[in-house]
Design a protein around this motif. Structure first.
Motif, mmCIF file in Angstrom:
data_model
loop_
_atom_site.group_PDB
_atom_site.id
_atom_site.type_symbol
_atom_site.label_atom_id
_atom_site.label_comp_id
_atom_site.label_asym_id
_atom_site.label_seq_id
_atom_site.Cartn_x
_atom_site.Cartn_y
_atom_site.Cartn_z
ATOM 1 N N ARG A 189 0.839 -38.273 47.155
ATOM 2 C CA ARG A 189 1.613 -39.229 46.889
ATOM 3 C C ARG A 189 1.128 -40.467 44.948
ATOM 4 N N GLY A 190 2.503 -40.442 44.277
ATOM 5 C CA GLY A 190 2.106 -41.282 43.364
ATOM 6 C C GLY A 190 3.293 -41.677 42.679
ATOM 7 N N ARG A 191 3.181 -41.236 40.586
ATOM 8 C CA ARG A 191 4.396 -41.878 40.433
ATOM 9 C C ARG A 191 4.641 -40.619 39.137
ATOM 10 N N GLU A 224 -10.267 -42.437 39.783
ATOM 11 C CA GLU A 224 -10.384 -42.326 40.674
ATOM 12 C C GLU A 224 -8.956 -41.426 41.354
ATOM 13 N N SER A 225 -8.468 -41.095 40.915
ATOM 14 C CA SER A 225 -6.918 -40.428 40.960
ATOM 15 C C SER A 225 -6.572 -39.219 40.326
ATOM 16 N N GLN A 228 -1.687 -41.628 39.260
ATOM 17 C CA GLN A 228 -1.639 -42.983 40.483
ATOM 18 C C GLN A 228 -1.572 -41.788 41.466
ATOM 19 N N PHE A 229 -1.589 -40.771 41.459
ATOM 20 C CA PHE A 229 -1.536 -39.530 42.254
ATOM 21 C C PHE A 229 -3.264 -39.891 43.718
ATOM 22 N N ALA A 230 -2.901 -39.399 44.926
ATOM 23 C CA ALA A 230 -3.381 -39.667 45.676
ATOM 24 C C ALA A 230 -2.705 -38.869 47.044
ATOM 25 N N TYR A 266 6.731 -39.618 35.693
ATOM 26 C CA TYR A 266 7.353 -40.253 34.234
ATOM 27 C C TYR A 266 8.006 -39.077 33.655
ATOM 28 N N ASP A 267 8.928 -39.602 33.194
ATOM 29 C CA ASP A 267 10.758 -38.484 32.804
ATOM 30 C C ASP A 267 10.421 -39.562 30.843
ATOM 31 N N PRO A 268 10.168 -38.288 30.252
ATOM 32 C CA PRO A 268 9.942 -38.805 28.955
ATOM 33 C C PRO A 268 10.984 -38.647 28.432
ATOM 34 N N LYS A 269 12.501 -37.943 29.000
ATOM 35 C CA LYS A 269 13.292 -38.100 28.413
ATOM 36 C C LYS A 269 14.189 -39.627 28.571
ATOM 37 N N SER A 270 14.110 -40.137 29.560
ATOM 38 C CA SER A 270 14.823 -41.307 29.683
ATOM 39 C C SER A 270 13.592 -42.106 29.695
ATOM 40 N N GLY A 271 12.315 -42.457 29.792
ATOM 41 C CA GLY A 271 11.381 -43.403 30.053
ATOM 42 C C GLY A 271 11.729 -43.986 31.029
ATOM 43 N N LYS A 272 12.068 -43.371 32.489
ATOM 44 C CA LYS A 272 11.543 -44.047 33.198
ATOM 45 C C LYS A 272 10.402 -43.322 34.496
ATOM 46 N N ASP A 273 9.716 -44.666 35.529
ATOM 47 C CA ASP A 273 9.276 -43.457 36.389
ATOM 48 C C ASP A 273 9.533 -43.241 37.892
ATOM 49 N N TYR A 274 8.988 -42.689 38.733
ATOM 50 C CA TYR A 274 9.500 -42.843 39.666
ATOM 51 C C TYR A 274 8.201 -42.766 41.160
ATOM 52 N N ARG A 275 8.854 -43.023 42.021
ATOM 53 C CA ARG A 275 7.851 -43.185 43.243
ATOM 54 C C ARG A 275 7.721 -41.158 43.287
ATOM 55 N N SER A 276 6.466 -40.787 43.369
ATOM 56 C CA SER A 276 7.280 -38.804 43.759
ATOM 57 C C SER A 276 5.496 -38.478 44.788
ATOM 58 N N VAL A 277 6.319 -37.789 45.203
ATOM 59 C CA VAL A 277 5.428 -36.971 46.192
ATOM 60 C C VAL A 277 5.171 -35.045 46.125
ATOM 61 N N VAL A 278 3.730 -34.118 45.774
ATOM 62 C CA VAL A 278 3.518 -33.348 45.499
ATOM 63 C C VAL A 278 3.099 -32.310 46.791
ATOM 64 N N ARG A 279 3.752 -31.830 46.975
ATOM 65 C CA ARG A 279 3.316 -30.207 47.657
ATOM 66 C C ARG A 279 3.046 -29.061 47.378
ATOM 67 N N ARG A 280 1.638 -28.776 47.640
ATOM 68 C CA ARG A 280 1.843 -27.420 48.119
ATOM 69 C C ARG A 280 2.350 -26.414 48.635
ATOM 70 N N LYS A 281 3.312 -25.696 47.784
ATOM 71 C CA LYS A 281 3.625 -24.588 48.429
ATOM 72 C C LYS A 281 2.867 -23.311 48.960
ATOM 73 N N SER A 282 2.178 -22.814 48.146
ATOM 74 C CA SER A 282 1.785 -21.825 48.026
ATOM 75 C C SER A 282 0.807 -21.852 47.094
ATOM 76 N N ALA A 283 -0.319 -20.470 47.065
ATOM 77 C CA ALA A 283 -1.326 -20.776 46.223
ATOM 78 C C ALA A 283 -0.621 -21.089 44.936
ATOM 79 N N ASN A 284 0.839 -20.320 43.987
ATOM 80 C CA ASN A 284 1.268 -20.650 42.665
ATOM 81 C C ASN A 284 2.520 -21.216 42.974
ATOM 82 N N THR A 285 2.460 -22.219 44.431
ATOM 83 C CA THR A 285 4.361 -22.999 43.576
ATOM 84 C C THR A 285 3.508 -24.302 43.926
#
Length: 142
Positions: free
Chosen positions: A99-101, A48-49, A90-92, A103-122
């Motif tokens: 918005r979702g979470r 679903e996500s 869990q991105f929606a 995960y950083d495998p280098k630290s083993g921690k997960d964080y609140r996250s926001v992803v935004r499409r800035k252009s077709a390639n970024t």
């Protein structure tokens, strides 16, 4: 009374006509090179996500391509391979962003996250603790 109903209906129709439509977020699906250029993350539907999995290492991790999730705080998850591991989950879609979470495998921690499409390639990828966020720019993988 009918005059009031007619006026209310006209007002409602006028407001609906001039109100701006909700802005839909641009799709973040695809293959993306991380800012550190050490991995490619493949983003797509996960039930679903939306999630993003490590699809390829550009720079192999210390234990090679068979590297496990050794920094995970949950001992039961430390045997998971990093290759194929969901690092975005869990991105929606929420208006013009996702918005979702993260995960950083280098630290083993997960964080609140926001992803935004800035252009077709970024993509702009943020990981946040409280009000503090760190931003990375991911580029479309070739």
């Amino acid at each position: 009374m009918t005059m009031r109903l007619a006026a209310a209906a006209t007002l409602t129709a006028a407001l609906a006509a001039i109100s701006s439509p909700a802005i839909a977020a641009d799709s973040i699906a695809g293959r993306w090179l991380t800012e550190d250029e050490d991995a490619i993350v493949s983003i797509g539907k996960c039930g679903e996500s939306t999630c993003g999995r490590i699809a390829k290492f550009i720079v192999p991790p210390p234990d090679g391509l068979d590297q496990r999730d050794i920094n995970n705080p949950d001992p039961r998850l430390r045997k998971r391979k990093l290759l194929g591991l969901p690092v975005l989950f869990q991105f929606a879609e929420e208006r013009d962003l996702w918005r979702g979470r993260i995960y950083d495998p280098k630290s083993g921690k997960d964080y609140r996250s926001v992803v935004r499409r800035k252009s077709a390639n970024t993509l702009e990828v943020k990981g946040c603790i409280g009000p503090f966020c760190q931003t990375q720019i991911w580029r479309r993988a070739k």
